[in-house]
Design a protein around this motif. Structure first.
Motif, PDB file in Angstrom:
ATOM      1  N   GLY A  21     -23.870   2.432 -63.078  1.00  0.00           N
ATOM      2  CA  GLY A  21     -22.422   2.228 -63.518  1.00  0.00           C
ATOM      3  C   GLY A  21     -21.650   1.886 -62.212  1.00  0.00           C
ATOM      4  N   TYR A  22     -20.364   1.910 -62.589  1.00  0.00           N
ATOM      5  CA  TYR A  22     -19.175   1.514 -61.445  1.00  0.00           C
ATOM      6  C   TYR A  22     -19.368   2.737 -60.560  1.00  0.00           C
ATOM      7  CZ  TYR A  22     -17.675  -1.737 -65.162  1.00  0.00           C
ATOM      8  OH  TYR A  22     -17.410  -2.756 -65.982  1.00  0.00           O
ATOM      9  N   ASN A  23     -19.135   2.311 -59.349  1.00  0.00           N
ATOM     10  CA  ASN A  23     -18.924   3.450 -58.302  1.00  0.00           C
ATOM     11  C   ASN A  23     -17.776   2.703 -57.449  1.00  0.00           C
ATOM     12  OD1 ASN A  23     -22.416   3.551 -57.559  1.00  0.00           O
ATOM     13  ND2 ASN A  23     -21.105   5.194 -58.657  1.00  0.00           N
ATOM     14  N   VAL A  24     -16.622   3.638 -57.276  1.00  0.00           N
ATOM     15  CA  VAL A  24     -15.658   3.361 -56.176  1.00  0.00           C
ATOM     16  C   VAL A  24     -16.142   3.585 -54.790  1.00  0.00           C
ATOM     17  CG1 VAL A  24     -13.615   3.707 -57.655  1.00  0.00           C
ATOM     18  CG2 VAL A  24     -14.686   5.730 -56.016  1.00  0.00           C
ATOM     19  N   SER A  25     -15.673   2.955 -53.762  1.00  0.00           N
ATOM     20  CA  SER A  25     -16.186   3.127 -52.578  1.00  0.00           C
ATOM     21  C   SER A  25     -16.100   4.710 -51.932  1.00  0.00           C
ATOM     22  CB  SER A  25     -15.436   2.187 -51.473  1.00  0.00           C
ATOM     23  OG  SER A  25     -14.118   2.712 -51.594  1.00  0.00           O
ATOM     24  N   ASP A  26     -16.998   5.151 -51.143  1.00  0.00           N
ATOM     25  CA  ASP A  26     -16.881   6.577 -50.825  1.00  0.00           C
ATOM     26  C   ASP A  26     -15.667   6.952 -50.338  1.00  0.00           C
ATOM     27  OD1 ASP A  26     -19.682   6.936 -51.593  1.00  0.00           O
ATOM     28  OD2 ASP A  26     -20.332   7.202 -49.661  1.00  0.00           O
ATOM     29  N   ASP A  27     -14.779   6.207 -49.803  1.00  0.00           N
ATOM     30  CA  ASP A  27     -13.500   6.624 -49.282  1.00  0.00           C
ATOM     31  C   ASP A  27     -12.383   6.344 -50.359  1.00  0.00           C
ATOM     32  OD1 ASP A  27     -12.854   3.753 -49.447  1.00  0.00           O
ATOM     33  OD2 ASP A  27     -12.406   3.732 -47.261  1.00  0.00           O
ATOM     34  N   GLU A  28     -12.690   5.973 -51.665  1.00  0.00           N
ATOM     35  CA  GLU A  28     -11.978   5.738 -52.668  1.00  0.00           C
ATOM     36  C   GLU A  28     -10.695   4.919 -52.441  1.00  0.00           C
ATOM     37  OE1 GLU A  28     -11.495   9.717 -54.771  1.00  0.00           O
ATOM     38  OE2 GLU A  28     -13.572  10.023 -54.238  1.00  0.00           O
ATOM     39  N   THR A  29     -10.915   3.654 -51.647  1.00  0.00           N
ATOM     40  CA  THR A  29      -9.894   2.674 -51.497  1.00  0.00           C
ATOM     41  C   THR A  29     -10.164   1.281 -52.156  1.00  0.00           C
ATOM     42  OG1 THR A  29     -10.713   2.234 -49.279  1.00  0.00           O
ATOM     43  CG2 THR A  29      -9.289   3.858 -49.227  1.00  0.00           C
ATOM     44  N   ARG A  30     -11.292   1.160 -52.549  1.00  0.00           N
ATOM     45  CA  ARG A  30     -12.009  -0.275 -53.089  1.00  0.00           C
ATOM     46  C   ARG A  30     -12.525   0.035 -54.517  1.00  0.00           C
ATOM     47  NH1 ARG A  30     -15.688  -1.106 -49.382  1.00  0.00           N
ATOM     48  NH2 ARG A  30     -15.287   0.729 -48.293  1.00  0.00           N
ATOM     49  N   GLY A  31     -12.409  -1.156 -54.935  1.00  0.00           N
ATOM     50  CA  GLY A  31     -13.210  -1.173 -56.514  1.00  0.00           C
ATOM     51  C   GLY A  31     -12.103  -1.483 -57.470  1.00  0.00           C
ATOM     52  N   ILE A  32     -11.570  -2.785 -57.929  1.00  0.00           N
ATOM     53  CA  ILE A  32     -10.688  -3.139 -58.790  1.00  0.00           C
ATOM     54  C   ILE A  32     -11.025  -3.079 -60.197  1.00  0.00           C
ATOM     55  CG2 ILE A  32      -9.212  -4.427 -57.414  1.00  0.00           C
ATOM     56  CD1 ILE A  32     -10.375  -6.900 -58.562  1.00  0.00           C
ATOM     57  N   PHE A  33     -12.484  -3.376 -60.408  1.00  0.00           N
ATOM     58  CA  PHE A  33     -13.395  -3.088 -61.795  1.00  0.00           C
ATOM     59  C   PHE A  33     -13.072  -1.631 -62.165  1.00  0.00           C
ATOM     60  CE2 PHE A  33     -14.344  -7.469 -61.068  1.00  0.00           C
ATOM     61  CZ  PHE A  33     -14.316  -7.921 -61.987  1.00  0.00           C
TER      62      PHE A  33
END
Ligand SMILES: C[S@@+](CC[C@H](N)C(=O)[O-])C[C@H]1O[C@@H](n2cnc3c(N)ncnc32)[C@H](O)[C@@H]1O
Length: 355
Positions: A289-301
């Motif tokens: 599935g979708y994963n935000v980046s580990d630092d939780e700043t990236r990933g618009i989908f």
């Protein structure tokens, strides 16, 4: 501050200018709807069939008042999806590739699903965030806690929704089915397998694999029509509720594709424990599935998805970073826990093996 520092300070996580991005995003809801309307009116498919067309030719095809068509065409041209040269319109290469066809993987289905289900719900975002509940679910009749269950009362919308999900899956799933980890799987349990799109792709790529698709009864009927009939004897259905019912026994691997992210950490641990109990020693679990980046700043989908879960679908969940899934897999007792990151559209595949 020197020029490169200014540039860095003004760059968005994806690297472009924050100001440009701001200007685009404040207009994006209107432009999104203009593009979806152009899809519904068949403008992209018409231009694809004709190669190009004048305003009058498009108007004859879509039959809407000329002024409204003028406004719509201007809006879609600003996105770059339509190109106008000397008064003649044609699809851009991106529109031709993503929006012109009615094939199962067309973005046109994705846009219509988002338009019908996701974006109306987002007008409730502030109340959902304040209250910590998926307030937009009250627009759907029923008392079940998730959108997926309530959609079974509205077969037309359920079908639009799963068509969109299937199209997105088809756009992103090829790298998953090519993963070497699937070549040793003999019987896969596809939990929340939807209309069977992922199972169908896996089955086509791995003819020796048997797959059991576990989903709610109304969605299982979609899978029966769409997938089981094409892979008779290789893909079977297990209609039920994965919170209420046990996982069927006999599989050597369990796949959660776009499923765990809908739920809370506690519920995810419960589902992983069920997978663990259903598997033999050496059995594998796959979380895709979708994963935000580990630092939780990236990933618009991923961001859009997490908001949709919390405003509408379940009132919890998010596109958790891969490290969260790895922690949960280890907590439940799986070993050889690791993640393949960087799959298309912000996807990752986290895996574990039952010792
Ligand atoms: C986001 S879709 C994922 C579909 C598919 N796995 C894919 O990757 O495209 C989530 C699926 O989980 C199913 N689901 C949600 N809650 C469920 C439950 N309690 N029991 C069984 N299936 C459920 C939904 O019906 C839906 O098909």
């Amino acid at each position: 501050m020197n020029a490169s520092e200014i540039h860095l300070k003004n760059a968005s996580p994806e690297g472009d200018s924050v100001l440009d991005r701001f200007h685009f995003l404040v207009n994006a809801p209107a432009l999104f709807n203009a593009v979806a309307t152009a899809v519904e009116l068949g403008i992209f498919s018409h231009l694809s069939a004709q190669g190009s067309a004048t305003f009058e030719q498009i108007r004859e095809h879509v039959s809407i008042p000329p002024h409204q068509l003028r406004v719509l065409m201007q809006a879609v041209c600003t996105t770059g999806l339509l190109v106008r040269r000397d008064g003649v319109y044609e699809n851009s290469a991106v529109a031709e590739d993503l929006l012109a066809s009615d094939d199962d993987d067309s973005w046109s289905h994705i846009l219509l699903g988002w338009k019908e289900v996701y974006y109306p719900a987002f007008s409730r975002m502030t109340s959902a965030m304040r209250s910590g509940t998926n307030t937009a679910l009250s627009d759907y009749p029923g008392d079940e806690p998730t959108l997926y269950q309530r959609l079974s009362r509205n077969p037309d919308l359920e079908s639009v929704f799963h068509r969109a999900m299937s199209a997105f899956t088809l756009r992103s799933v090829d790298e998953l089915v090519e993963r070497p980890e699937f070549s040793s799987v003999r019987h896969l349990l596809d939990i929340g397998g939807g209309d069977g799109t992922t199972s169908g792709k896996l089955s086509a790529r791995h003819p020796e694999m048997k797959i059991t698709v576990f989903d709610i009864p109304s969605v299982s009927e979609l899978a029966r029509d769409k997938t089981v009939s094409r892979f008779e004897g290789r893909v079977e259905l297990h209609p039920g509720d994965f919170f209420q019912d046990e996982f069927p026994r006999g599989a050597d691997s369990v796949l959660f594709s776009h499923v765990l992210e809908i739920f809370s950490a506690e519920q995810i641990l419960g589902q992983l424990k069920k997978a663990y109990d259903a598997l033999p020693s050496g059995g594998k679990v796959f979380i895709y599935g979708y994963n935000v980046s580990d630092d939780e700043t990236r990933g618009i989908f991923s961001a859009r998805l997490g908001l949709y879960f919390n405003v509408l679908a379940s009132g919890q969940g998010m596109a958790y970073p891969a490290k969260d899934y790895e922690t949960w897999l280890s907590q439940v007792g799986f070993d050889e826990v690791h993640t393949v990151s960087g799959l298309p559209y912000e996807h990752g595949l986290s895996m574990g093996r039952k010792p």
